[in-house]
Design a protein around this motif. Structure first.
Motif, PDB file in Angstrom:
ATOM      1  N   LEU A 249       8.604  -5.570 -29.035  1.00 50.27           N
ATOM      2  CA  LEU A 249      10.261  -6.285 -28.660  1.00 50.27           C
ATOM      3  C   LEU A 249       9.487  -7.576 -28.493  1.00 50.27           C
ATOM      4  CD1 LEU A 249      11.088  -3.714 -26.445  1.00 50.27           C
ATOM      5  CD2 LEU A 249      12.157  -3.883 -27.887  1.00 50.27           C
TER       6      LEU A 249
ATOM      7  N   ILE B  97       9.441  -4.699 -20.360  1.00 53.38           N
ATOM      8  CA  ILE B  97      10.540  -4.169 -21.401  1.00 53.38           C
ATOM      9  C   ILE B  97      11.459  -3.940 -21.122  1.00 53.38           C
ATOM     10  CG2 ILE B  97      10.503  -1.601 -22.904  1.00 53.38           C
ATOM     11  CD1 ILE B  97       7.164  -1.775 -22.367  1.00 53.38           C
TER      12      ILE B  97
ATOM     13  N   LEU C 297      14.414  -6.389 -23.277  1.00 53.76           N
ATOM     14  CA  LEU C 297      15.259  -5.606 -24.350  1.00 53.76           C
ATOM     15  C   LEU C 297      16.516  -6.344 -23.969  1.00 53.76           C
ATOM     16  CD1 LEU C 297      16.263  -3.043 -26.047  1.00 53.76           C
ATOM     17  CD2 LEU C 297      15.956  -1.919 -23.887  1.00 53.76           C
TER      18      LEU C 297
END
Length: 336
Positions: free
Chosen positions: A36, A291, A295
């Motif tokens: 990511l 994460i 995101l």
């Protein structure tokens, strides 16, 4: 001889395959985080700039504290849904005991202690009701969370009290070495949680109880004691988060914890802690929180619609639950 060699070779291959699979499953969240970061760094030049990285760490801090507390409860195979109510009550108790525009109290650091202990008290009540009365944790914590919102509304009195203590306010809006002070608070909480999980009975027995509670009971472990302790840790973390949010926003408010519960549970599960308990940890939660934060931040920078962002986060938790529980599902099939 040939048959024996073949059997040994197959056994070695199976063992290596299992080890590789275990490594992939364990490293999956970290690999996803790196992927990511690389993707958004390429998709948006702003993402990797120092200013945005500082924002990322600030956004991560409060969520990490909540997630760390939830990890202790989820490792037991239980859940704590009282986070938002606890944060609301803790933030208001903290602000009303510090210098504020609603009363003449000015207790300084004691206000911080009062706010955190409010969360600890909620955690104790959750643990006692769940363990002593045998009420499912989701029902108990859902109820106490609603009580927390109600208590906060009474303290709120129709107008959110403002925090006037500039020294305490600096905890939330000030910075050190270019990073928000909230980041350093989160690091301290994470460090303490790691020590508790690694070197105390509360932390170690949490894995045993979550892995197989009947076996833990037969082993002579005081299950009730350690379950209650885990709920107290979760409530304390929510209390700390409530105080952190109040210093950041400058007010104590009934809605100060809105949205954190779903996101925190998502982060804990995404990091690799099983909802059925027995596997996971606070370091995994750190990865899960990272994460979720990366995101959310990245989707904004690349111009994704807010409604689609919510849908993506919902999809993430579904995939995370399926992925983390797949090996357990297969083991159940084998037993049957």
């Amino acid at each position: 001889m040939t048959s024996t060699s073949t059997t040994i070779g197959e056994s070695v291959t199976t063992t290596r395959g299992a080890q590789i699979k275990k490594f992939v499953v364990g490293a999956g969240p970290l690999v996803a985080l790196v992927a990511l970061v690389v993707f958004f760094a390429i998709a948006s030049p702003t993402f990797s700039q120092p200013g945005n990285l500082s924002i990322l760490l600030t956004q991560l801090s409060i969520l990490l504290v909540i997630g760390v507390g939830l990890t202790f409860v989820i490792l037991l195979g239980s859940i704590d849904l009282s986070v938002e109510g606890v944060m609301a009550s803790s933030s208001l108790v903290f602000v009303l005991f510090a210098a504020n525009d609603r009363n003449d109290f000015e207790f300084g650091l004691l206000a911080v202690v009062a706010g955190i202990l409010t969360g600890s008290l909620f955690g104790l009540v959750n643990g006692v009701l769940h363990v002593r009365l045998g009420i499912p944790s989701f029902m108990v914590t859902l109820g106490t969370g609603a009580i927390g919102i109600g208590l906060a509304t009474v303290l709120f009195g129709g107008r959110a009290p403002r925090l006037l203590d500039e020294g305490l306010r600096a905890w939330g809006v000030g910075s050190t070495a270019g990073l928000s002070n909230l980041v350093f608070i989160a690091i301290v909480v994470l460090g303490l949680a790691f020590l508790v999980q690694r070197f105390t009975r509360v932390g170690r027995y949490g894995y045993v109880i979550g892995g197989d509670e009947p076996i833990a009971k037969l082993s002579g472990i005081n299950i009730r004691k350690y379950k209650i302790s885990s709920f107290v840790l979760s409530g304390t973390a929510s209390g700390i988060a409530g105080v952190m949010a109040a210093t950041q926003l400058g007010v104590g408010d009934t809605t100060i914890g809105t949205g954190f519960l779903f996101t925190a549970i998502t982060a804990v599960v995404l990091g690799g802690t099983l909802l059925v308990g027995g596997r996971g940890g606070v370091i995994r939660t750190l990865i899960g929180v990272a994460i979720i934060t990366v995101l959310a931040n990245g989707l904004i920078l690349v111009g994704v619609d807010p409604y689609i962002q919510t849908a993506v986060q919902g999809l993430v938790i579904v995939v995370a639950v399926i992925a983390s529980g797949w090996s357990l599902r297969r083991r159940v099939r084998v037993i049957k």
